[in-house]
Design an enzyme around this catalytic site. Structure first.
Site, PDB file in Angstrom:
ATOM      1  N   ALA A   1       0.814  -1.229   0.000  1.00 29.34           N
ATOM      2  CA  ALA A   1       0.000   0.000   0.000  1.00 29.34           C
ATOM      3  C   ALA A   1       0.841   1.270   0.000  1.00 29.34           C
ATOM      4  CB  ALA A   1      -0.927  -0.012   1.224  1.00 29.34           C
ATOM      5  N   SER A   2       2.161   1.151   0.094  1.00 29.11           N
ATOM      6  CA  SER A   2       2.971   2.359   0.288  1.00 29.11           C
ATOM      7  C   SER A   2       3.212   3.151  -0.989  1.00 29.11           C
ATOM      8  CB  SER A   2       4.326   1.987   0.908  1.00 29.11           C
ATOM      9  OG  SER A   2       5.029   1.138   0.021  1.00 29.11           O
TER      10      SER A   2
ATOM     11  N   ILE B   1       0.358   0.889  -7.357  1.00 26.03           N
ATOM     12  CA  ILE B   1      -1.049   0.493  -7.487  1.00 26.03           C
ATOM     13  C   ILE B   1      -1.730   0.415  -6.104  1.00 26.03           C
ATOM     14  CG2 ILE B   1      -2.604  -1.328  -8.297  1.00 26.03           C
ATOM     15  CD1 ILE B   1      -0.296  -2.167 -10.274  1.00 26.03           C
ATOM     16  N   GLY B   2      -1.017  -0.175  -5.140  1.00 25.25           N
ATOM     17  CA  GLY B   2      -1.596  -0.351  -3.800  1.00 25.25           C
ATOM     18  C   GLY B   2      -1.882   0.977  -3.113  1.00 25.25           C
TER      19      GLY B   2
ATOM     20  N   SER C   1       0.161 -10.957 -13.166  1.00 24.23           N
ATOM     21  CA  SER C   1       0.679 -10.284 -14.364  1.00 24.23           C
ATOM     22  C   SER C   1       0.171 -10.983 -15.623  1.00 24.23           C
ATOM     23  CB  SER C   1       2.207 -10.320 -14.342  1.00 24.23           C
ATOM     24  OG  SER C   1       2.697  -9.908 -15.590  1.00 24.23           O
TER      25      SER C   1
ATOM     26  N   TYR D   1      10.390 -14.084 -11.566  1.00 23.35           N
ATOM     27  CA  TYR D   1       9.125 -13.340 -11.397  1.00 23.35           C
ATOM     28  C   TYR D   1       7.938 -14.171 -11.869  1.00 23.35           C
ATOM     29  CZ  TYR D   1       5.767  -9.441 -11.971  1.00 23.35           C
ATOM     30  OH  TYR D   1       4.675  -8.615 -11.892  1.00 23.35           O
TER      31      TYR D   1
HETATM   32  N1  LIG Z   1       3.736  -2.190 -12.791  1.00 27.56           N
HETATM   33  C1  LIG Z   1       3.420  -3.124 -13.687  1.00 27.56           C
HETATM   34  O1  LIG Z   1       3.597  -2.970 -14.909  1.00 27.56           O
HETATM   35  C2  LIG Z   1       2.767  -4.405 -13.218  1.00 27.56           C
HETATM   36  C3  LIG Z   1       2.255  -5.281 -14.198  1.00 27.56           C
HETATM   37  C4  LIG Z   1       1.678  -6.480 -13.790  1.00 27.56           C
HETATM   38  C5  LIG Z   1       1.570  -6.763 -12.428  1.00 27.56           C
HETATM   39  N2  LIG Z   1       2.067  -5.895 -11.511  1.00 27.56           N
HETATM   40  C6  LIG Z   1       1.943  -6.254 -10.079  1.00 27.56           C
HETATM   41  O2  LIG Z   1       1.298  -5.212  -9.406  1.00 27.56           O
HETATM   42  C7  LIG Z   1       1.661  -5.245  -8.016  1.00 27.56           C
HETATM   43  C8  LIG Z   1       1.988  -3.847  -7.538  1.00 27.56           C
HETATM   44  O3  LIG Z   1       3.137  -3.403  -8.243  1.00 27.56           O
HETATM   45  P1  LIG Z   1       3.439  -1.865  -8.559  1.00 27.56           P
HETATM   46  O4  LIG Z   1       3.607  -1.775 -10.028  1.00 27.56           O
HETATM   47  O5  LIG Z   1       2.481  -0.963  -7.874  1.00 27.56           O
HETATM   48  O6  LIG Z   1       4.913  -1.785  -7.936  1.00 27.56           O
HETATM   49  P2  LIG Z   1       5.589  -0.767  -6.930  1.00 27.56           P
HETATM   50  O7  LIG Z   1       5.219   0.617  -7.246  1.00 27.56           O
HETATM   51  O8  LIG Z   1       7.021  -1.157  -6.924  1.00 27.56           O
HETATM   52  O9  LIG Z   1       4.922  -1.154  -5.523  1.00 27.56           O
HETATM   53  C9  LIG Z   1       5.196  -2.387  -4.919  1.00 27.56           C
HETATM   54  C10 LIG Z   1       4.562  -2.399  -3.548  1.00 27.56           C
HETATM   55  O10 LIG Z   1       4.923  -3.633  -2.902  1.00 27.56           O
HETATM   56  C11 LIG Z   1       5.567  -3.333  -1.655  1.00 27.56           C
HETATM   57  N3  LIG Z   1       6.628  -4.290  -1.369  1.00 27.56           N
HETATM   58  C12 LIG Z   1       7.682  -4.588  -2.179  1.00 27.56           C
HETATM   59  N4  LIG Z   1       8.499  -5.456  -1.571  1.00 27.56           N
HETATM   60  C13 LIG Z   1       7.937  -5.709  -0.345  1.00 27.56           C
HETATM   61  C14 LIG Z   1       8.306  -6.520   0.747  1.00 27.56           C
HETATM   62  N5  LIG Z   1       9.430  -7.259   0.718  1.00 27.56           N
HETATM   63  N6  LIG Z   1       7.503  -6.557   1.834  1.00 27.56           N
HETATM   64  C15 LIG Z   1       6.388  -5.814   1.877  1.00 27.56           C
HETATM   65  N7  LIG Z   1       5.963  -5.030   0.872  1.00 27.56           N
HETATM   66  C16 LIG Z   1       6.748  -4.971  -0.232  1.00 27.56           C
HETATM   67  C17 LIG Z   1       6.165  -1.944  -1.855  1.00 27.56           C
HETATM   68  O11 LIG Z   1       6.290  -1.271  -0.616  1.00 27.56           O
HETATM   69  P3  LIG Z   1       7.655  -1.098   0.203  1.00 27.56           P
HETATM   70  O12 LIG Z   1       8.774  -0.900  -0.768  1.00 27.56           O
HETATM   71  O13 LIG Z   1       7.341   0.083   1.067  1.00 27.56           O
HETATM   72  O14 LIG Z   1       7.778  -2.363   0.991  1.00 27.56           O
HETATM   73  C18 LIG Z   1       5.083  -1.263  -2.670  1.00 27.56           C
HETATM   74  O15 LIG Z   1       4.059  -0.793  -1.833  1.00 27.56           O
HETATM   75  C19 LIG Z   1       2.834  -6.236  -7.918  1.00 27.56           C
HETATM   76  O16 LIG Z   1       2.380  -7.456  -7.396  1.00 27.56           O
HETATM   77  C20 LIG Z   1       3.264  -6.428  -9.364  1.00 27.56           C
HETATM   78  O17 LIG Z   1       3.843  -7.707  -9.588  1.00 27.56           O
HETATM   79  C21 LIG Z   1       2.650  -4.715 -11.860  1.00 27.56           C
END
Ligand SMILES: NC(=O)c1ccc[n+]([C@@H]2O[C@H](COP(=O)([O-])OP(=O)(O)OC[C@H]3O[C@@H](n4cnc5c(N)ncnc54)[C@H](OP(=O)(O)O)[C@@H]3O)[C@@H](O)[C@H]2O)c1
Length: 270
Positions: free
Chosen positions: A31-32, A35-36, A159, A173
């Site tokens: 959530a930080s 998307i979250g 994904s 991944y």
């Molecule tokens: N962006 C894309 O193109 C895309 C496409 C398909 C699927 N997704 C999926 O969408 C989801 C969200 O990704 P996003 O794109 O929003 O990425 P993001 O901006 O990098 O956000 C990732 C989130 O996960 C948290 N996180 C990462 N490592 C963690 C850990 N070890 N423990 C607890 N929390 C953790 C991060 O918070 P902290 O760093 O504060 O821990 C952050 O809140 C992921 O599951 C990703 O696989 C993304």
């Protein structure tokens, strides 16, 4: 124009959001930021009560403050979901929550590295499995009684790339995301007697910190984090088991049919 065709929006009006989420208990991982974060903000506007999880404490505190200002209950846990002892503690804490309506398992980590460059990096496979797969299982088990009490839903951010022939460089991944997909599909069948539904969002490209490290992706049409959060909500509220963009429904069977050609290209050009 291309973006509008390939990435149609799934916006839901505030009244509908409030009707479905006001006073509901929602747990969100990741959530930080990205998307979250946008998901949490949208649910605060809908007056949901939140339990927010990620590592970055300051961002979680600031979201909780926003939630409190809007009259929502909100709490957080700053935790590395790969840390098994800390995850066990979190699960004990989560079991105290009597009712949970939605669990959004969204925290994720992507790694792009060829296998021959990973020979000394077994930890790449541990950290993707622990975060993208194992934390989903642990949190779902911990919240299963409280989700049962509300006939709640678990929504997993997967994904779209797991739907196509496996591309070089993405083994860690994709293996972890595909493990989670299989677990969700199985749990959807097994938890049906409890009234709990599992839903998978096969998310296409979204511009966030995760994807934008790759220069190629940075300049491609994609959803914004807010638009992707709207997709998770749209999926949570409709009767479908999964979300994928319209073009994936057409292109995945074609990709399967021509997979020998795709594999040939991967073997010789990458
Ligand atoms: N962006 C894309 O193109 C895309 C496409 C398909 C699927 N997704 C999926 O969408 C989801 C969200 O990704 P996003 O794109 O929003 O990425 P993001 O901006 O990098 O956000 C990732 C989130 O996960 C948290 N996180 C990462 N490592 C963690 C850990 N070890 N423990 C607890 N929390 C953790 C991060 O918070 P902290 O760093 O504060 O821990 C952050 O809140 C992921 O599951 C990703 O696989 C993304």
């Amino acid at each position: 124009m291309l973006k509008r065709i390939l990435y149609p929006k799934h916006r839901i009006g505030l009244e509908t959001l409030k009707k479905n989420f006001e006073g509901k208990m929602v747990v969100i991982t990741g959530a930080s930021r990205g998307i979250g974060y946008e998901l949490a903000k949208t649910l605060i506007a809908a007056k949901a009560n939140l339990f927010l999880i990620a590592r970055s404490e300051n961002e979680l505190i600031s979201l909780c403050e926003k939630a409190h200002e809007s009259g929502c209950l909100a709490t957080y846990k700053a935790i590395d979901l790969r840390d098994r002892d800390a995850l066990d503690q979190l699960c004990i804490e989560l079991r105290q929550i009597i009712q949970v309506d939605y669990l959004f398992v969204n925290a994720g980590k992507s790694i792009h590295r060829k296998l021959l460059d990973s020979i000394d990096r077994l930890h790449d496979f541990d950290r993707t499995m622990d975060l993208n797969f194992r934390s989903l299982v642990a949190l779902s088990f911990a919240l299963q009684p409280s989700l049962k009490s509300t006939k709640g839903k678990i929504i997993y951010t997967s994904s779209i790339s797991t739907l196509y022939p496996s591309a070089p460089g993405w083994a860690a991944y994709h293996a972890s995301k595909e493990a989670a997909n299989v677990w969700c599909r199985t749990a959807d069948a097994e938890f049906a007697t409890l009234g709990i539904k599992l839903k998978i969002a096969y998310m296409p490209l979204v511009h966030t910190a995760m994807s934008d490290v790759n220069e190629v992706y940075k300049n491609m049409p994609a959803y914004s984090a807010k638009e992707a959060a709207d997709i998770l909500i749209y999926l949570a509220l409709n009767s479908r088991h999964s979300y994928m963009p319209w073009w994936a429904r057409i292109s995945t069977p074609i990709a399967y049919l021509i997979s020998p050609i795709i594999r040939f290209v991967y073997r010789h050009l990458f």
